[in-house]
Design a protein around this motif. Structure first.
Motif, short mmCIF file in Angstrom:
data_model
loop_
_atom_site.label_atom_id
_atom_site.label_comp_id
_atom_site.label_asym_id
_atom_site.label_seq_id
_atom_site.Cartn_x
_atom_site.Cartn_y
_atom_site.Cartn_z
N THR A 28 59.50 -1.46 23.28
CA THR A 28 59.97 -2.66 22.84
C THR A 28 60.95 -2.21 21.88
O THR A 28 61.47 -1.18 21.69
N ASN A 35 58.35 -8.65 17.84
CA ASN A 35 58.35 -7.17 17.50
C ASN A 35 59.21 -6.67 16.67
O ASN A 35 60.33 -6.67 16.83
N LEU A 42 54.72 -1.05 13.28
CA LEU A 42 55.14 -1.96 14.28
C LEU A 42 54.29 -3.22 14.33
O LEU A 42 53.04 -3.13 14.18
N THR A 47 53.64 -8.03 19.71
CA THR A 47 52.88 -6.80 19.39
C THR A 47 51.53 -6.99 19.20
O THR A 47 50.67 -6.24 19.74
#
Length: 249
Positions: A28, A35, A42, A47
């Motif tokens: 990503t 995200n 993250l 996400t």
């Protein structure tokens, strides 16, 4: 899927063939609030959704954050690659396999609320001296396809867009959804009422999870089923609502 993969691996071993199965990789880019990295971790709306999907499917695929152009290139060139969050466009449709939608979003331009000449129409945007956007990605491509010849594609990231606008280096920016604008406004401590959303929807689409064509159909079906489970259980809506509230939407 996992049974067939194991069977194939055992067959290779019995024949003395080395097993070189490419592991799945999830990639990503940094695009808040979907995200992004926070304290080197993250996180973000999509996400959380992707992690919830993998919890249901039992997958433990590696996840990497890459620059926008690189993440797209990895999806195109590396086997067994999954990318989120991606707008599903007619041009991209045949290139990948898809799971979603995750969320529907719109892109609007923004200017300072104190601007002496408020912009309110597409014609005014097309004739503006300069519109600043990021240097790569879907949005500059969409704007060019719609006839914008006044694009300044000098920003390498979202925060730079807002800093340029606040510093008077540009009068109009395009790059984030309303939720993203709210997120970066908090990050950069931009006072409420400083930014004005220009009432021209430049792009509207849904965010999806994209799979390279060589990904196993069993994996894609499992992810699609898991996403539907999250939708039916209400967990998908709860995740989305949590970020919408945090963004002030």
């Amino acid at each position: 899927m996992k049974h067939s993969t194991l069977t194939a691996a055992l067959l290779c071993l019995s024949l003395g063939i080395p097993v070189r199965a490419e592991p799945y990789l999830v990639v990503t880019e940094e695009w808040a609030p979907y995200n992004y990295l926070e304290n080197n971790q993250l996180t973000g709306m999509t996400t959380e959704i992707v992690r919830a999907i993998m919890a249901l499917t039992g997958d433990a695929f590696q996840v990497e954050v890459l620059p926008s152009m690189r993440s797209s290139r990895v999806l195109k060139t590396r086997p067994k690659t999954i990318l989120y969050s991606m707008f599903r466009t007619p041009e991209r449709e045949p290139l990948y396999k898809w799971v979603g939608p995750i969320v529907q979003e719109s892109i609007y331009p923004y200017q300072l609320a104190s601007a002496q000449q408020p912009v309110n129409s597409l014609e005014q945007l097309l004739n503006a001296p300069q519109i600043t956007t990021r240097n790569a990605g879907l949005i500059p491509d969409v704007l060019q396809s719609r006839g914008f010849k006044n694009l300044d594609k000098s920003a390498t990231g979202s925060q730079q867009l807002y800093r340029m606008l606040l510093a008077g280096r540009t009068e109009i920016i395009v790059g984030d959804t309303p939720a993203g604008v709210a997120y970066y406004s908090r990050q950069l401590k931009i006072a409420p009422g400083t930014l004005r959303r220009i009432p021209v929807e430049l792009y509207r689409s849904s965010l999806y999870i994209a799979f390279s064509h060589d990904c196993d159909d069993e994996v894609i079906a499992a992810w699609a089923n898991a996403l539907e489970q999250l939708r039916r259980s209400g967990e998908l809506g709860r995740i989305q609502q949590r970020y919408a509230q945090a963004s002030g939407n």
